[in-house]
Design a protein around this motif. Structure first.
Motif, PDB file in Angstrom:
ATOM      1  N   ASN A 269       0.841  -1.188   0.000  1.00 46.26           N
ATOM      2  CA  ASN A 269       0.000   0.000   0.000  1.00 46.26           C
ATOM      3  C   ASN A 269       0.883   1.248   0.000  1.00 46.26           C
ATOM      4  OD1 ASN A 269      -1.686   1.969   2.331  1.00 46.26           O
ATOM      5  ND2 ASN A 269      -2.513   1.566   0.308  1.00 46.26           N
ATOM      6  N   ILE A 270       0.554   2.187  -0.885  1.00 45.53           N
ATOM      7  CA  ILE A 270       1.259   3.466  -0.953  1.00 45.53           C
ATOM      8  C   ILE A 270       0.246   4.587  -0.790  1.00 45.53           C
ATOM      9  CG2 ILE A 270       2.620   5.036  -2.403  1.00 45.53           C
ATOM     10  CD1 ILE A 270       3.597   2.520  -3.919  1.00 45.53           C
ATOM     11  N   GLN A 271       0.587   5.562   0.027  1.00 42.71           N
ATOM     12  CA  GLN A 271      -0.219   6.780   0.118  1.00 42.71           C
ATOM     13  C   GLN A 271       0.699   7.978  -0.095  1.00 42.71           C
ATOM     14  OE1 GLN A 271      -3.316   7.386   3.138  1.00 42.71           O
ATOM     15  NE2 GLN A 271      -2.214   9.220   3.793  1.00 42.71           N
ATOM     16  N   CYS A 272       0.311   8.854  -1.014  1.00 47.43           N
ATOM     17  CA  CYS A 272       1.091  10.068  -1.277  1.00 47.43           C
ATOM     18  C   CYS A 272       0.172  11.293  -1.209  1.00 47.43           C
ATOM     19  CB  CYS A 272       1.750  10.008  -2.664  1.00 47.43           C
ATOM     20  SG  CYS A 272       3.124   8.847  -2.776  1.00 47.43           S
ATOM     21  N   LYS A 273       0.441  12.128  -0.241  1.00 46.31           N
ATOM     22  CA  LYS A 273      -0.313  13.373  -0.068  1.00 46.31           C
ATOM     23  C   LYS A 273       0.493  14.513  -0.682  1.00 46.31           C
ATOM     24  CE  LYS A 273      -2.408  16.103   3.670  1.00 46.31           C
ATOM     25  NZ  LYS A 273      -2.617  16.131   5.140  1.00 46.31           N
ATOM     26  N   ARG A 274      -0.142  15.255  -1.568  1.00 38.82           N
ATOM     27  CA  ARG A 274       0.595  16.268  -2.322  1.00 38.82           C
ATOM     28  C   ARG A 274       1.024  17.418  -1.424  1.00 38.82           C
ATOM     29  NH1 ARG A 274      -2.312  17.912  -7.689  1.00 38.82           N
ATOM     30  NH2 ARG A 274      -3.176  19.708  -6.629  1.00 38.82           N
ATOM     31  N   ASN A 275       2.260  17.881  -1.646  1.00 39.86           N
ATOM     32  CA  ASN A 275       2.842  18.905  -0.785  1.00 39.86           C
ATOM     33  C   ASN A 275       2.439  20.311  -1.235  1.00 39.86           C
ATOM     34  OD1 ASN A 275       4.327  20.203   1.151  1.00 39.86           O
ATOM     35  ND2 ASN A 275       6.282  19.988   0.070  1.00 39.86           N
TER      36      ASN A 275
ATOM     37  N   ILE B 116       3.550  -1.605 -11.593  1.00 40.95           N
ATOM     38  CA  ILE B 116       2.563  -2.684 -11.571  1.00 40.95           C
ATOM     39  C   ILE B 116       1.211  -2.211 -11.051  1.00 40.95           C
ATOM     40  CG2 ILE B 116       4.269  -4.535 -11.401  1.00 40.95           C
ATOM     41  CD1 ILE B 116       3.524  -4.780  -8.433  1.00 40.95           C
ATOM     42  N   ALA B 117       1.154  -1.060 -10.393  1.00 32.61           N
ATOM     43  CA  ALA B 117      -0.132  -0.508  -9.963  1.00 32.61           C
ATOM     44  C   ALA B 117       0.049   0.974  -9.707  1.00 32.61           C
ATOM     45  CB  ALA B 117      -0.638  -1.206  -8.702  1.00 32.61           C
ATOM     46  N   GLY B 118      -0.967   1.755 -10.076  1.00 34.92           N
ATOM     47  CA  GLY B 118      -0.851   3.198  -9.902  1.00 34.92           C
ATOM     48  C   GLY B 118      -2.186   3.861  -9.657  1.00 34.92           C
ATOM     49  N   SER B 119      -2.121   5.084  -9.160  1.00 34.06           N
ATOM     50  CA  SER B 119      -3.301   5.911  -8.955  1.00 34.06           C
ATOM     51  C   SER B 119      -2.994   7.323  -9.421  1.00 34.06           C
ATOM     52  CB  SER B 119      -3.708   5.948  -7.484  1.00 34.06           C
ATOM     53  OG  SER B 119      -4.272   4.729  -7.092  1.00 34.06           O
ATOM     54  N   GLU B 120      -4.052   8.068  -9.779  1.00 35.63           N
ATOM     55  CA  GLU B 120      -3.819   9.392 -10.338  1.00 35.63           C
ATOM     56  C   GLU B 120      -4.948  10.349 -10.009  1.00 35.63           C
ATOM     57  OE1 GLU B 120      -3.545   9.538 -14.626  1.00 35.63           O
ATOM     58  OE2 GLU B 120      -2.623  11.508 -14.540  1.00 35.63           O
ATOM     59  N   LEU B 121      -4.579  11.608  -9.810  1.00 33.13           N
ATOM     60  CA  LEU B 121      -5.510  12.722  -9.891  1.00 33.13           C
ATOM     61  C   LEU B 121      -5.013  13.592 -11.027  1.00 33.13           C
ATOM     62  CD1 LEU B 121      -6.205  13.805  -6.210  1.00 33.13           C
ATOM     63  CD2 LEU B 121      -7.892  13.103  -7.894  1.00 33.13           C
ATOM     64  N   CYS B 122      -5.790  13.663 -12.081  1.00 35.59           N
ATOM     65  CA  CYS B 122      -5.414  14.466 -13.243  1.00 35.59           C
ATOM     66  C   CYS B 122      -6.419  15.601 -13.386  1.00 35.59           C
ATOM     67  CB  CYS B 122      -5.407  13.602 -14.492  1.00 35.59           C
ATOM     68  SG  CYS B 122      -5.003  14.495 -16.001  1.00 35.59           S
TER      69      CYS B 122
ATOM     70  N   CYS C  13      -3.771   7.059  -3.411  1.00 34.48           N
ATOM     71  CA  CYS C  13      -3.440   5.803  -2.738  1.00 34.48           C
ATOM     72  C   CYS C  13      -3.510   4.670  -3.753  1.00 34.48           C
ATOM     73  CB  CYS C  13      -4.431   5.493  -1.614  1.00 34.48           C
ATOM     74  SG  CYS C  13      -4.492   6.712  -0.304  1.00 34.48           S
ATOM     75  N   VAL C  14      -2.702   3.684  -3.535  1.00 36.82           N
ATOM     76  CA  VAL C  14      -2.783   2.489  -4.375  1.00 36.82           C
ATOM     77  C   VAL C  14      -2.375   1.275  -3.547  1.00 36.82           C
ATOM     78  CG1 VAL C  14      -0.434   2.761  -5.291  1.00 36.82           C
ATOM     79  CG2 VAL C  14      -2.142   1.451  -6.579  1.00 36.82           C
ATOM     80  N   SER C  15      -3.103   0.176  -3.742  1.00 35.55           N
ATOM     81  CA  SER C  15      -2.779  -1.092  -3.088  1.00 35.55           C
ATOM     82  C   SER C  15      -2.769  -2.209  -4.117  1.00 35.55           C
ATOM     83  CB  SER C  15      -3.813  -1.433  -2.003  1.00 35.55           C
ATOM     84  OG  SER C  15      -3.712  -0.565  -0.918  1.00 35.55           O
ATOM     85  N   ALA C  16      -2.019  -3.229  -3.821  1.00 35.85           N
ATOM     86  CA  ALA C  16      -1.991  -4.394  -4.700  1.00 35.85           C
ATOM     87  C   ALA C  16      -1.448  -5.588  -3.931  1.00 35.85           C
ATOM     88  CB  ALA C  16      -1.122  -4.129  -5.928  1.00 35.85           C
TER      89      ALA C  16
ATOM     90  N   PHE D 183      -9.564  -4.993  -7.742  1.00 34.45           N
ATOM     91  CA  PHE D 183     -10.424  -5.399  -6.633  1.00 34.45           C
ATOM     92  C   PHE D 183      -9.767  -6.619  -6.007  1.00 34.45           C
ATOM     93  CE2 PHE D 183     -14.738  -7.609  -5.600  1.00 34.45           C
ATOM     94  CZ  PHE D 183     -14.638  -7.233  -4.264  1.00 34.45           C
ATOM     95  N   GLY D 184      -9.436  -6.525  -4.715  1.00 40.64           N
ATOM     96  CA  GLY D 184      -8.776  -7.635  -4.048  1.00 40.64           C
ATOM     97  C   GLY D 184      -9.174  -7.736  -2.598  1.00 40.64           C
ATOM     98  N   GLY D 185      -8.815  -8.846  -1.991  1.00 38.90           N
ATOM     99  CA  GLY D 185      -9.113  -9.015  -0.581  1.00 38.90           C
ATOM    100  C   GLY D 185      -8.591 -10.326  -0.047  1.00 38.90           C
ATOM    101  N   TYR D 186      -8.608 -10.449   1.258  1.00 39.62           N
ATOM    102  CA  TYR D 186      -8.178 -11.691   1.902  1.00 39.62           C
ATOM    103  C   TYR D 186      -8.760 -11.777   3.300  1.00 39.62           C
ATOM    104  CZ  TYR D 186      -4.721  -8.547   3.953  1.00 39.62           C
ATOM    105  OH  TYR D 186      -4.121  -7.485   4.587  1.00 39.62           O
ATOM    106  N   LYS D 187      -8.807 -12.975   3.816  1.00 39.38           N
ATOM    107  CA  LYS D 187      -9.376 -13.197   5.136  1.00 39.38           C
ATOM    108  C   LYS D 187      -8.395 -12.758   6.219  1.00 39.38           C
ATOM    109  CE  LYS D 187     -11.666 -16.671   7.997  1.00 39.38           C
ATOM    110  NZ  LYS D 187     -10.945 -16.286   9.220  1.00 39.38           N
ATOM    111  N   ILE D 188      -8.924 -12.125   7.211  1.00 43.75           N
ATOM    112  CA  ILE D 188      -8.132 -11.741   8.381  1.00 43.75           C
ATOM    113  C   ILE D 188      -8.134 -12.899   9.367  1.00 43.75           C
ATOM    114  CG2 ILE D 188      -8.134 -10.230  10.397  1.00 43.75           C
ATOM    115  CD1 ILE D 188      -9.245  -8.047   8.621  1.00 43.75           C
TER     116      ILE D 188
END
Lengths: 196, 187
Positions: free
Chosen positions: A106-112, A130-136, A149-152, B180-185
């Motif tokens: 998980n990545i979170q980047c708050k703009r400065n 491999i994964a990204g997020s954007e505000l354009c 934020c982006v998670s994978a 979309f993803g997930g896993y059991k806690i």
């Protein structure tokens, strides 16, 4: 098949280790039976822990050039169970020996607080996005602390490395905001999930 | 050290109830090195994604068409209905995101990504632009990201992920690079 009927099994001496099974055997608890370890101190095998796990941030903002994708040099380590995150040179998490598996990142980047048309966060594996997020279109006027934020979950092999990167096109230097060792406005975290 | 060779240990009197105690206070009960036992796992687990541009209507929640599976440990994700229906009861961590855009240039006002449980919306995140529309010169895209822990019964409960956009002129839009993803806690 041999069966013992009893209610209590202890070591001969009253101390030491009582061992169940041997290499190659499976110790099982039958369906319908309950294994109650609620009052025992339990030490789990490494394969049964959500480790390696890490959380990194920074006490100050990261700056990158406008129009360039820049690595987030998070160097403040909250925890790093297996010393797998390089917080001094490459700012990357590398899967340690014996710890391959599926990892949640998980990545979170708050703009400065800068104007930018595009504001992106990227998870990179071995140098590739491999994964990204954007505000354009994110020139808001006023303050600009928009967060991406982006998670994978990724299937990771030993030696694979993961980094947090960002992109902005404000026309001047800028990047993920941080202002203390505790507030964690921008961060990078990950851990291995069990059994997946 | 004393060895005991046996296949079964059962309760002395009741065989089917009661408690069999292993060890006493101060002792360690251990599985031998190499012996296997699975105690706790973060499964079922899955991740699905869609890199194509999916059409979404203005101001209408649309289910994300995340038909490509990265992995699906227990075959609990149906990539025809886009539903995750776990076969193990418990609490699950979910995450989702999608790159949302409106058809009209500079036209996106906000974008939602939401979890639905059994067909009803539960939680959502809103990525919102400046009120009244956006005046940027390079178009508008937002990636709403959301995560949640949900309790599922392990039989009929299912989870889906939806997106919604709001465009300045009411035009429709698209969603892409959706995950979309997930896993059991472990509880």
């Amino acid at each position: 098949m041999g069966t013992i009927k009893t209610t209590n099994i202890e070591t001969i001496t009253g101390s030491g280790t009582l061992t169940l099974g041997q290499s190659g055997e499976t110790v099982s608890v039958p369906s319908g039976a309950t294994l109650d370890m609620s009052s025992a101190t339990t030490t789990l095998n490494s394969s049964m822990k959500n480790t390696p796990a890490f959380f990194v941030s920074k006490t100050s903002s990261v700056n990158g050039s406008s129009g360039s994708t820049t690595k987030a040099t998070f160097n403040l380590v909250d925890f790093d169970t297996d010393s797998a995150y390089d917080s001094t040179t490459n700012y990357r998490f590398t899967v340690p020996s014996g710890k391959a598996g599926k990892y949640f990142f998980n990545i979170q980047c708050k703009r400065n607080n800068f104007n930018a048309q595009r504001w992106q966060a990227w998870l990179r594996k071995n140098g590739n996005n491999i994964a990204g997020s954007e505000l354009c279109g994110s020139n808001m006027g006023g303050t600009n602390f928009q967060t991406v934020c982006v998670s994978a979950i990724d299937d990771a092999s030993v030696g694979d490395y993961y980094e947090a990167w960002f992109y902005q096109d404000s026309g001047s230097d800028g990047g993920p905001y941080n202002d203390s060792s505790t507030s964690h406005n921008s961060f990078f975290q990950g851990y291995r999930i069990i059994g997946a | 050290m004393s060895d005991l060779f046996v296949d079964n240990i059962k309760h002395q009197s009741s065989q089917g109830s009661g408690t069999i105690t292993l060890g006493a206070s101060g002792e360690t009960v251990a599985l031998a090195s190499g012996a296997s036992q699975t105690m706790a796992v973060n499964t079922p687990a899955f991740e699905a994604y869609d890199e194509s541009f999916q059409s979404v209507s203005d101001e209408t929640y649309t289910k994300l068409d995340v038909a490509t599976e990265n992995f699906d440990t227990n075959n609990n994700f149906d990539n025809s209905t886009m539903r995750f229906t776990p076969t193990v009861a418990g609490k699950y961590f979910f995450y989702a995101k999608s790159d949302c855009d409106a058809t009209g240039y500079e036209d996106l006002r906000d974008a939602h990504v939401a979890f639905y449980k059994n067909g009803s919306i539960l939680t959502y995140t809103n990525a919102r632009f400046f009120q009244g529309g956006n005046t940027s010169s390079g178009g508008t895209v937002a990636t709403p990201f959301t995560s949640a822990v949900l309790t599922l019964n392990g039989s009929s409960d299912y989870v889906e992920v939806y997106v919604k956009i709001n465009s300045q002129d009411g035009s429709n839009g698209s969603a892409t690079n959706s995950i979309f993803g997930g896993y059991k806690i472990i509880e």
